[in-house]
Scaffold this motif. Structure first.
Motif, PDB file in Angstrom:
ATOM      1  N   SER A 236      52.148  34.151  46.519  1.00  0.00           N
ATOM      2  CA  SER A 236      50.817  34.618  46.154  1.00  0.00           C
ATOM      3  C   SER A 236      50.623  34.572  44.642  1.00  0.00           C
ATOM      4  O   SER A 236      49.561  34.154  44.146  1.00  0.00           O
ATOM      5  CB  SER A 236      50.600  36.044  46.670  1.00  0.00           C
ATOM      6  OG  SER A 236      49.381  36.563  46.216  1.00  0.00           O
ATOM      7  N   ASN A 237      51.642  34.988  43.910  1.00  0.00           N
ATOM      8  CA  ASN A 237      51.549  34.978  42.452  1.00  0.00           C
ATOM      9  C   ASN A 237      51.431  33.559  41.903  1.00  0.00           C
ATOM     10  O   ASN A 237      50.653  33.294  40.986  1.00  0.00           O
ATOM     11  CB  ASN A 237      52.780  35.668  41.848  1.00  0.00           C
ATOM     12  CG  ASN A 237      52.496  36.282  40.497  1.00  0.00           C
ATOM     13  OD1 ASN A 237      51.595  37.096  40.360  1.00  0.00           O
ATOM     14  ND2 ASN A 237      53.262  35.895  39.488  1.00  0.00           N
ATOM     15  N   ILE A 238      52.192  32.638  42.496  1.00  0.00           N
ATOM     16  CA  ILE A 238      52.127  31.239  42.077  1.00  0.00           C
ATOM     17  C   ILE A 238      50.743  30.662  42.354  1.00  0.00           C
ATOM     18  O   ILE A 238      50.160  29.953  41.528  1.00  0.00           O
ATOM     19  CB  ILE A 238      53.221  30.418  42.787  1.00  0.00           C
ATOM     20  CG1 ILE A 238      54.614  30.853  42.289  1.00  0.00           C
ATOM     21  CG2 ILE A 238      53.020  28.925  42.547  1.00  0.00           C
ATOM     22  CD1 ILE A 238      55.749  30.289  43.100  1.00  0.00           C
ATOM     23  N   LEU A 239      50.202  30.973  43.546  1.00  0.00           N
ATOM     24  CA  LEU A 239      48.873  30.481  43.894  1.00  0.00           C
ATOM     25  C   LEU A 239      47.804  31.075  42.981  1.00  0.00           C
ATOM     26  O   LEU A 239      46.815  30.409  42.651  1.00  0.00           O
ATOM     27  CB  LEU A 239      48.550  30.826  45.346  1.00  0.00           C
ATOM     28  CG  LEU A 239      49.109  29.863  46.399  1.00  0.00           C
ATOM     29  CD1 LEU A 239      48.837  30.386  47.801  1.00  0.00           C
ATOM     30  CD2 LEU A 239      48.511  28.477  46.243  1.00  0.00           C
ATOM     31  N   THR A 240      48.002  32.326  42.595  1.00  0.00           N
ATOM     32  CA  THR A 240      47.043  32.952  41.684  1.00  0.00           C
ATOM     33  C   THR A 240      47.004  32.215  40.349  1.00  0.00           C
ATOM     34  O   THR A 240      45.936  31.990  39.775  1.00  0.00           O
ATOM     35  CB  THR A 240      47.393  34.430  41.465  1.00  0.00           C
ATOM     36  OG1 THR A 240      47.303  35.127  42.710  1.00  0.00           O
ATOM     37  CG2 THR A 240      46.440  35.084  40.469  1.00  0.00           C
ATOM     38  N   TYR A 241      48.189  31.840  39.873  1.00  0.00           N
ATOM     39  CA  TYR A 241      48.236  31.066  38.633  1.00  0.00           C
ATOM     40  C   TYR A 241      47.622  29.679  38.838  1.00  0.00           C
ATOM     41  O   TYR A 241      46.906  29.161  37.974  1.00  0.00           O
ATOM     42  CB  TYR A 241      49.673  30.909  38.149  1.00  0.00           C
ATOM     43  CG  TYR A 241      50.146  32.028  37.259  1.00  0.00           C
ATOM     44  CD1 TYR A 241      49.581  32.221  36.007  1.00  0.00           C
ATOM     45  CD2 TYR A 241      51.151  32.888  37.662  1.00  0.00           C
ATOM     46  CE1 TYR A 241      50.004  33.237  35.178  1.00  0.00           C
ATOM     47  CE2 TYR A 241      51.586  33.924  36.840  1.00  0.00           C
ATOM     48  CZ  TYR A 241      51.008  34.089  35.595  1.00  0.00           C
ATOM     49  OH  TYR A 241      51.424  35.105  34.783  1.00  0.00           O
ATOM     50  N   ALA A 242      47.898  29.070  40.012  1.00  0.00           N
ATOM     51  CA  ALA A 242      47.458  27.699  40.255  1.00  0.00           C
ATOM     52  C   ALA A 242      45.960  27.606  40.529  1.00  0.00           C
ATOM     53  O   ALA A 242      45.278  26.715  40.030  1.00  0.00           O
ATOM     54  CB  ALA A 242      48.239  27.116  41.432  1.00  0.00           C
ATOM     55  N   THR A 243      45.451  28.528  41.352  1.00  0.00           N
ATOM     56  CA  THR A 243      44.043  28.450  41.769  1.00  0.00           C
ATOM     57  C   THR A 243      43.150  29.442  41.045  1.00  0.00           C
ATOM     58  O   THR A 243      41.934  29.246  40.971  1.00  0.00           O
ATOM     59  CB  THR A 243      43.921  28.695  43.284  1.00  0.00           C
ATOM     60  OG1 THR A 243      44.356  30.034  43.589  1.00  0.00           O
ATOM     61  CG2 THR A 243      44.769  27.708  44.061  1.00  0.00           C
ATOM     62  N   GLY A 244      43.749  30.522  40.522  1.00  0.00           N
ATOM     63  CA  GLY A 244      42.946  31.565  39.900  1.00  0.00           C
ATOM     64  C   GLY A 244      42.144  31.071  38.711  1.00  0.00           C
ATOM     65  O   GLY A 244      41.007  31.500  38.491  1.00  0.00           O
ATOM     66  N   LEU A 245      42.727  30.148  37.951  1.00  0.00           N
ATOM     67  CA  LEU A 245      42.031  29.618  36.782  1.00  0.00           C
ATOM     68  C   LEU A 245      40.768  28.872  37.204  1.00  0.00           C
ATOM     69  O   LEU A 245      39.712  29.005  36.576  1.00  0.00           O
ATOM     70  CB  LEU A 245      42.955  28.693  35.994  1.00  0.00           C
ATOM     71  CG  LEU A 245      42.372  28.088  34.714  1.00  0.00           C
ATOM     72  CD1 LEU A 245      42.002  29.180  33.721  1.00  0.00           C
ATOM     73  CD2 LEU A 245      43.370  27.121  34.086  1.00  0.00           C
ATOM     74  N   TYR A 246      40.866  28.119  38.295  1.00  0.00           N
ATOM     75  CA  TYR A 246      39.708  27.348  38.762  1.00  0.00           C
ATOM     76  C   TYR A 246      38.650  28.245  39.391  1.00  0.00           C
ATOM     77  O   TYR A 246      37.444  28.007  39.217  1.00  0.00           O
ATOM     78  CB  TYR A 246      40.173  26.277  39.757  1.00  0.00           C
ATOM     79  CG  TYR A 246      41.107  25.277  39.129  1.00  0.00           C
ATOM     80  CD1 TYR A 246      40.618  24.287  38.272  1.00  0.00           C
ATOM     81  CD2 TYR A 246      42.473  25.336  39.355  1.00  0.00           C
ATOM     82  CE1 TYR A 246      41.468  23.374  37.671  1.00  0.00           C
ATOM     83  CE2 TYR A 246      43.339  24.433  38.758  1.00  0.00           C
ATOM     84  CZ  TYR A 246      42.834  23.456  37.914  1.00  0.00           C
ATOM     85  OH  TYR A 246      43.678  22.573  37.317  1.00  0.00           O
ATOM     86  N   VAL A 247      39.105  29.274  40.130  1.00  0.00           N
ATOM     87  CA  VAL A 247      38.152  30.236  40.683  1.00  0.00           C
ATOM     88  C   VAL A 247      37.416  30.941  39.550  1.00  0.00           C
ATOM     89  O   VAL A 247      36.199  31.145  39.593  1.00  0.00           O
ATOM     90  CB  VAL A 247      38.870  31.263  41.591  1.00  0.00           C
ATOM     91  CG1 VAL A 247      37.911  32.383  41.989  1.00  0.00           C
ATOM     92  CG2 VAL A 247      39.416  30.592  42.836  1.00  0.00           C
TER      93      VAL A 247
END
Length: 272
Positions: A236-247
């Motif tokens: 979840s933390n990795i995905l937050t870094y990966a997708t959170g910026l785009y969101v």
């Protein structure tokens, strides 16, 4: 030479203080406080955080004799370095649990939309209750961790009102977020409403210190689920870094800008 010697001695004292705080925190150990609906679990990271604040030269003047301003700045820069082994350790837990992570796939990806909750909850408070200006844009569009700060810095600059709002939330999250994330998971788990896997996913908000506190509290509450908790939290933390910026870039920040312009149309006309 004198400046270099002073900086070296300040760094030495800083390491001594940190080592003493770590030893004291570990000696206290994990403490549990039943509160009826659940159990509040106090982890060593909480004591270390509290002691670090207490001995901050800005609060406890006596430590200013040993810790210079440069040493304090060094401690802030070292957080990112010190957290890297912890993040690497989490990365090693993802592989063995990959089948269960894939099983939780859609929920794990869609949980990123939960970050928009900061706008729903915090934006009205900032604009209508606290009467904040454009600082509200930077402060409420996300939880303002490193990728979010970078986005604000690139779009507005950190010297802008939006930058001031983002940095204020970043500092507040660093100071208070660790406490909140350590206490909330065991309490929420005690309510019996959410699956432990959902709570594990909620730990991955893009902050190493919050991730550590959250997973530590959850593992202490459900020790038999340790591996899946760590794996899902890490993913979840990795995905937050990966997708959170785009969101943040394409959804959250434009949405917050639009809401602010609707809430303060006069400011928009003045700026135009």
């Amino acid at each position: 030479m004198t400046g270099k010697t002073g900086a070296a001695s300040g760094a030495l004292y800083l390491h001594i203080f940190v080592l003493a705080i770590v030893i004291a925190s570990e000696l206290i150990g994990i403490q549990r406080l039943p509160i009826g609906i659940g159990t509040v679990i106090f982890l060593p990271i909480l004591y270390a955080f509290a002691l670090g604040i207490a001995f901050n030269p800005a609060i406890f003047k006596a430590t200013g004799k040993f810790l210079s301003r440069d040493a304090v700045k060094l401690s802030g820069a070292m957080i990112t370095v010190a957290i890297m082994p912890f993040i690497a350790k989490f990365g090693t837990t993802v592989g063995p649990q990959i089948s269960q992570i894939i099983e939780a796939g859609p929920a794990l990806v869609l949980q990123e939309l939960g970050n928009l909750g900061t706008i729903i909850v915090a934006f009205p408070v900032a604009v209508f209750l606290l009467k904040m200006g454009r600082e509200a844009v930077g402060a409420t569009y996300s939880i303002d961790r490193e990728p979010n700060i970078a986005l604000i810095a690139d779009k507005y600059g950190l010297n802008s009102p939006e930058g001031a709002g983002a940095m204020g939330v970043y500092a507040t999250g660093t100071l208070i977020g660790t406490f909140v994330f350590a206490i909330m998971p065991p309490i929420v788990h005690g309510l019996g409403i959410f699956d432990v896997r959902a709570l594990a996913m909620s730990c991955g908000v893009g902050s190493g210190s919050m991730l550590a506190a959250c997973t530590g509290g959850l593992v202490a509450a459900v020790p038999d689920q340790k591996d899946i908790i760590l794996a899902l939290a890490a993913a979840s933390n990795i995905l937050t870094y990966a997708t959170g910026l785009y969101v943040g870039m394409f959804v959250a920040l434009p949405l917050t800008e639009w809401l602010y312009n609707k809430a303060r149309p006069s400011e928009r006309r003045t700026a135009a």
